[in-house]
Enzyme design. Structure first.
Site, PDB file in Angstrom:
ATOM      1  N   SER A 145       3.132  10.450   3.357  1.00  0.00           N
ATOM      2  CA  SER A 145       3.644   9.189   3.919  1.00  0.00           C
ATOM      3  C   SER A 145       3.524   8.012   2.949  1.00  0.00           C
ATOM      4  O   SER A 145       3.439   6.861   3.381  1.00  0.00           O
ATOM      5  CB  SER A 145       2.923   8.822   5.239  1.00  0.00           C
ATOM      6  OG  SER A 145       2.858   9.937   6.079  1.00  0.00           O
ATOM      7  N   ARG A 146       3.487   8.311   1.665  1.00  0.00           N
ATOM      8  CA  ARG A 146       3.379   7.267   0.619  1.00  0.00           C
ATOM      9  C   ARG A 146       2.072   6.468   0.688  1.00  0.00           C
ATOM     10  O   ARG A 146       1.966   5.395   0.127  1.00  0.00           O
ATOM     11  CB  ARG A 146       4.576   6.294   0.672  1.00  0.00           C
ATOM     12  CG  ARG A 146       5.936   6.975   0.484  1.00  0.00           C
ATOM     13  CD  ARG A 146       6.066   7.531  -0.927  1.00  0.00           C
ATOM     14  NE  ARG A 146       7.396   8.078  -1.214  1.00  0.00           N
ATOM     15  CZ  ARG A 146       7.700   9.376  -1.243  1.00  0.00           C
ATOM     16  NH1 ARG A 146       6.785  10.297  -0.942  1.00  0.00           N
ATOM     17  NH2 ARG A 146       8.909   9.772  -1.567  1.00  0.00           N
ATOM     18  N   LEU A 147       1.078   7.026   1.409  1.00  0.00           N
ATOM     19  CA  LEU A 147      -0.241   6.361   1.465  1.00  0.00           C
ATOM     20  C   LEU A 147      -1.125   6.930   0.348  1.00  0.00           C
ATOM     21  O   LEU A 147      -2.132   7.599   0.606  1.00  0.00           O
ATOM     22  CB  LEU A 147      -0.880   6.552   2.851  1.00  0.00           C
ATOM     23  CG  LEU A 147      -0.100   5.907   3.993  1.00  0.00           C
ATOM     24  CD1 LEU A 147      -0.808   6.160   5.337  1.00  0.00           C
ATOM     25  CD2 LEU A 147       0.037   4.396   3.776  1.00  0.00           C
TER      26      LEU A 147
END
Ligand code: FMN
Length: 214
Positions: free
Chosen positions: A191-193
């Site tokens: 999730s692009r975290l």
């Protein structure tokens, strides 16, 4: 039909990076990640994009190969009269970006580049393959040449000149050692975290470590 490049995306799920996983010294942490890149057989694990700045203040990047890690410095070799060489003569600040796609990892380094000693450059030059040594002698790196034939002819002539003799390092070719003051480790996450940890060198030569937002 052409692929819409905006549709090219994937999640990064290989792993995470936690504060407690980190070595207190970023050079030791870098060596660990580099060793993992080598043992994972990533393509060109020592390839690194270096960023320099022109006298007009314009940034430019290109790839080189890391050849040594020593005394907390990153060493690469090039032509001192190349474009990057003239940038560094004017402004020694440099960035290095290692990208190991297969591990979903990136390391970004900022520091100052200094030429290593001629004796150290000689020692490394002697370890290079014969043809690479000849190539370094004949290439006026980054300068325009009229055609490929010119450089191939110089290569042949120089090869004949050095038959049976030690190929001397040209004075305009050698190493730079980069002393880092900022090193960031990036591990892709879902999730692009992503996980990011920044080491910053302090006045007393210790390093602080901070987590950065992805
Ligand atoms: C994988 C790879 C490794 C490279 N390694 C080096 C290197 O170690 N030293 C070097 O001078 N150029 C190397 N090059 C070529 C540079 O990217 C660049 O074209 C050259 O140094 C001239 O750059 P400049 O005109 O900005 O000075 C490499 C290129 C690639 C793609």
């Amino acid at each position: 039909m052409k692929t819409n490049i905006a549709d090219i995306r994937r999640d990064y799920t290989k792993g995470g990076l936690r504060r407690r996983d980190l070595n207190e010294n970023p050079l030791d942490q870098f060596r660990k990640w580099l060793d993992e890149a080598i043992s994972s057989k990533v393509d060109e694990p020592t390839a690194v994009l270096i960023g320099t700045v022109s006298p007009e203040g314009r940034p430019s990047t290109r790839c080189v190969l890391l050849k040594e890690l020593r005394d907390g410095q990153f060493v690469f070799y090039t032509n001192y009269e190349s474009r990057k060489g003239s940038h560094l003569a004017n402004n020694p600040y440099i960035s290095l970006t290692f990208l190991w796609h297969q591990l979903e990892r990136q390391v970004h380094v900022e520091g100052i580049a200094q030429k290593i000693s001629p004796q150290e450059s000689d020692a490394y030059f002697r370890t290079r393959p014969y043809k690479s040594r000849i190539g370094a002698r004949v290439s006026p790196q980054s300068h325009p040449i009229p055609n490929r034939g010119v450089i191939v002819k110089s290569f042949m002539q120089e090869s004949l000149r050095y038959i049976g003799r030690e190929v001397e390092r040209p004075a305009n070719w050698g190493g730079y050692a980069v002393t880092p003051h900022r090193i960031e480790f990036w591990q892709g996450r879902e999730s692009r975290l992503h996980d990011r940890f920044l080491y910053t060198l302090q006045a007393d030569n210790t390093w602080t470590i901070e987590r950065l937002a992805p």
